[in-house]
Design an enzyme around this catalytic site. Sequence first.
Site, PDB file in Angstrom:
ATOM      1  N   LYS A  48      11.321 -19.593   3.358  1.00  9.93           N
ATOM      2  CA  LYS A  48      12.285 -20.556   3.975  1.00  9.93           C
ATOM      3  C   LYS A  48      11.900 -20.627   5.573  1.00  9.93           C
ATOM      4  CE  LYS A  48      16.169 -21.343   6.631  1.00  9.93           C
ATOM      5  NZ  LYS A  48      16.254 -21.205   7.941  1.00  9.93           N
TER       6      LYS A  48
ATOM      7  N   HIS B 264      16.778 -15.940  18.526  1.00 15.49           N
ATOM      8  CA  HIS B 264      17.620 -16.844  17.749  1.00 15.49           C
ATOM      9  C   HIS B 264      18.734 -17.019  18.309  1.00 15.49           C
ATOM     10  CE1 HIS B 264      18.471 -19.458  14.441  1.00 15.49           C
ATOM     11  NE2 HIS B 264      19.576 -18.669  14.030  1.00 15.49           N
TER      12      HIS B 264
HETATM   13  P1  HMG Z   1      10.452 -15.139  24.292  1.00 19.85           P
HETATM   14  O1  HMG Z   1       9.294 -14.292  24.298  1.00 19.85           O
HETATM   15  O2  HMG Z   1      11.713 -14.901  24.647  1.00 19.85           O
HETATM   16  O3  HMG Z   1       9.939 -16.608  25.016  1.00 19.85           O
HETATM   17  O4  HMG Z   1      10.574 -15.802  22.720  1.00 19.85           O
HETATM   18  P2  HMG Z   1       9.606 -16.924  26.518  1.00 19.85           P
HETATM   19  O5  HMG Z   1      10.930 -17.284  27.086  1.00 19.85           O
HETATM   20  O6  HMG Z   1       8.837 -15.957  26.781  1.00 19.85           O
HETATM   21  O7  HMG Z   1       8.794 -18.302  26.285  1.00 19.85           O
HETATM   22  C1  HMG Z   1       7.534 -18.464  25.326  1.00 19.85           C
HETATM   23  C2  HMG Z   1       7.603 -19.567  24.894  1.00 19.85           C
HETATM   24  O8  HMG Z   1       8.329 -20.005  23.833  1.00 19.85           O
HETATM   25  C3  HMG Z   1       7.566 -20.927  25.952  1.00 19.85           C
HETATM   26  O9  HMG Z   1       6.403 -20.871  26.612  1.00 19.85           O
HETATM   27  C4  HMG Z   1       7.847 -21.874  24.897  1.00 19.85           C
HETATM   28  O10 HMG Z   1       6.602 -22.419  24.283  1.00 19.85           O
HETATM   29  C5  HMG Z   1       8.730 -21.265  23.875  1.00 19.85           C
HETATM   30  P3  HMG Z   1       6.753 -21.849  28.004  1.00 19.85           P
HETATM   31  O11 HMG Z   1       6.927 -23.069  27.790  1.00 19.85           O
HETATM   32  O12 HMG Z   1       7.596 -21.056  28.792  1.00 19.85           O
HETATM   33  O13 HMG Z   1       5.272 -21.582  28.623  1.00 19.85           O
HETATM   34  N1  HMG Z   1      10.067 -21.260  24.305  1.00 19.85           N
HETATM   35  C6  HMG Z   1      10.753 -22.703  24.178  1.00 19.85           C
HETATM   36  N2  HMG Z   1      10.424 -23.866  23.799  1.00 19.85           N
HETATM   37  C7  HMG Z   1      11.486 -24.598  23.877  1.00 19.85           C
HETATM   38  N3  HMG Z   1      12.726 -24.394  24.247  1.00 19.85           N
HETATM   39  C8  HMG Z   1      13.292 -23.432  24.675  1.00 19.85           C
HETATM   40  C9  HMG Z   1      12.065 -22.069  24.640  1.00 19.85           C
HETATM   41  N4  HMG Z   1      12.125 -21.010  24.839  1.00 19.85           N
HETATM   42  C10 HMG Z   1      10.915 -20.221  24.512  1.00 19.85           C
HETATM   43  N5  HMG Z   1      14.336 -22.985  25.007  1.00 19.85           N
HETATM   44  C11 HMG Z   1      11.173 -17.358  21.048  1.00 19.85           C
HETATM   45  C12 HMG Z   1      11.602 -16.690  22.387  1.00 19.85           C
HETATM   46  C13 HMG Z   1      12.488 -17.825  20.488  1.00 19.85           C
HETATM   47  C14 HMG Z   1      10.155 -18.317  21.112  1.00 19.85           C
HETATM   48  C15 HMG Z   1      10.809 -15.999  19.991  1.00 19.85           C
HETATM   49  O14 HMG Z   1      11.719 -14.943  20.254  1.00 19.85           O
HETATM   50  C16 HMG Z   1      10.823 -16.407  18.782  1.00 19.85           C
HETATM   51  O15 HMG Z   1       9.811 -17.188  18.363  1.00 19.85           O
HETATM   52  N6  HMG Z   1      11.912 -15.995  17.540  1.00 19.85           N
HETATM   53  C17 HMG Z   1      11.502 -16.359  16.200  1.00 19.85           C
HETATM   54  C18 HMG Z   1      12.593 -17.604  16.006  1.00 19.85           C
HETATM   55  C19 HMG Z   1      12.740 -18.078  14.783  1.00 19.85           C
HETATM   56  O16 HMG Z   1      11.741 -17.918  13.880  1.00 19.85           O
HETATM   57  N7  HMG Z   1      13.532 -19.155  14.293  1.00 19.85           N
HETATM   58  C20 HMG Z   1      13.823 -19.575  13.039  1.00 19.85           C
HETATM   59  C21 HMG Z   1      15.183 -19.232  12.653  1.00 19.85           C
HETATM   60  S1  HMG Z   1      15.288 -17.801  11.987  1.00 19.85           S
HETATM   61  C22 HMG Z   1      14.999 -18.262  10.283  1.00 19.85           C
HETATM   62  O17 HMG Z   1      15.613 -18.967   9.761  1.00 19.85           O
HETATM   63  C23 HMG Z   1      13.852 -17.820   9.658  1.00 19.85           C
HETATM   64  C24 HMG Z   1      13.375 -16.321   9.318  1.00 19.85           C
HETATM   65  O18 HMG Z   1      14.513 -15.689   8.471  1.00 19.85           O
HETATM   66  C25 HMG Z   1      12.140 -16.325   8.522  1.00 19.85           C
HETATM   67  C26 HMG Z   1      11.722 -15.109   8.123  1.00 19.85           C
HETATM   68  O19 HMG Z   1      12.408 -14.165   7.862  1.00 19.85           O
HETATM   69  O20 HMG Z   1      10.260 -15.021   7.992  1.00 19.85           O
HETATM   70  C27 HMG Z   1      13.320 -15.490  10.503  1.00 19.85           C
END
Ligand code: HMG
Length: 434
Positions: free
Chosen positions: A267, A382
């Site tokens: 997913k 997230h």
């Molecule tokens: P972080 O380390 O807190 O982020 O991660 P950061 O503030 O240090 O920023 C790092 C980079 O992330 C940024 O680089 C951007 O590229 C990007 P920069 O531009 O600063 O040089 N970034 C953003 N880009 C756009 N808008 C923003 C933003 N913030 C950071 N607001 C992050 C934060 C969310 C990236 C990290 O925690 C992450 O990757 N989490 C995973 C999130 C995820 O997978 N979400 C999907 C929904 S959950 C799901 O449905 C799937 C799942 O169940 C699948 C599975 O189980 O395998 C999880």
Amino acid sequence: MKTKKNIWLGFHNKSRSERIKILKENSFLNDEFSENLLNNVTLPCDIAEKISENNIGTLALPLGIAPNFLINGEKYTVPMVIEEPSVIAACSYAAKMISSSGGFYAEILNRKMTGQVILYNIENIEKAFENVLNYKEIILNTANEAYPSIVKRGGGAEDIRAEIFYDDNTSFLSVYLTVDVKEAMGANIINSMLEGIKSLLEKITGGICLMTILSNYADKSLVTSSCEIDIKFLSNDINVAVNIAKKIELASKFAKIDIYRAATHNKGIFNGIDAVVIAVGNDWRAIEAGGHAYAASSGKYKGLTTWTFDEKNLKLKGMLTLPMPIASVGGSIGLNPSVKAAFNILKNPDAKTLACIIVSVGLAQNLAALKALVTKGIQKGHMKLQAKSLALSVGAIGSEVEILAQKLTEAKHINLENAKKLLKEIRKKLRKIE
Ligand code: HMG
């Protein structure tokens, strides 16, 4: 020497119009599409009502971009349409890590579509099977005559095979037609061809046609994207990085043995894939169906990615193979202004390039999700990004949204109850100030 400015630095903190301006100034958008995006020009109702039935309007979804994709040596900024927070951030984050390590290497293993004519009530099914193979050339010619324009474009029906299936007291002969559909997804081409060969097959086999239809199990349109990440990008502390890489490898192994985890793992991959497929106006149900069928192609439903940690060279290697029968022409692609803008941002790729981009996005999304899951957990990143939608959903308006989102990220629990409570407190404070 003057170094080139990183245009993505702080991109996500800019306003929408500033982001569009950056895309335009850096030739990711032409004048027409940047103007359309600025004015939020989307699918006009008079076109919408010609696309599907009983139309009463259109439904909008957020369109964003994930920068930093380096695929086969080319840089891409990827448009994504998604209602879920953190997916675009996750893809951007992973793409940045992967691109800093040399990028994605993606290749199309094949690009053909398959359709089937299912026959039953055949007296001598083995003989019918042989006849189909003996009449192969005639069947292929008849199929091509049913859709001559694809042959003119260099494609067309290429191969036939057949398989016998037995149910309790029925036997079936399924005849599979393989077609080179060029830049199209091919549903109309294949379905016309199948209907064109139906009566010929009934004659050759002596059976009755149960149905003719393309198959969404597009195992002849496989695309593989792989990457090798220098683990220093996983953490500045090398011991922590090694631990993360080992855990990501274990996570990918576990997704291949437990169906509960495999479904969620996949997913996450489709979080990224669907978002791009929707942005480029393609049939995402077809891509999902093919992907999940491929995940079960061994007879057991498995996680689609493979991550391995090369401890000697400190590299984390990832790979994703998936059917990706994506189209760059046809359907509603040319009718939707937002889809046209998405193609413009991607620099109008052909179908093969587009397929490589989409599978790479799936791999990136999986890496970000796994990294979050095996380290700080999914909720932190997230929910931080979910905070704004939560604020809106409890009725925050104007400046309240940012204040409440900030308070929620600092709170122990980011949930509806807390959001309502915090909004009340914020309003009280704001009233006092007034
Ligand atoms: P972080 O380390 O807190 O982020 O991660 P950061 O503030 O240090 O920023 C790092 C980079 O992330 C940024 O680089 C951007 O590229 C990007 P920069 O531009 O600063 O040089 N970034 C953003 N880009 C756009 N808008 C923003 C933003 N913030 C950071 N607001 C992050 C934060 C969310 C990236 C990290 O925690 C992450 O990757 N989490 C995973 C999130 C995820 O997978 N979400 C999907 C929904 S959950 C799901 O449905 C799937 C799942 O169940 C699948 C599975 O189980 O395998 C999880």
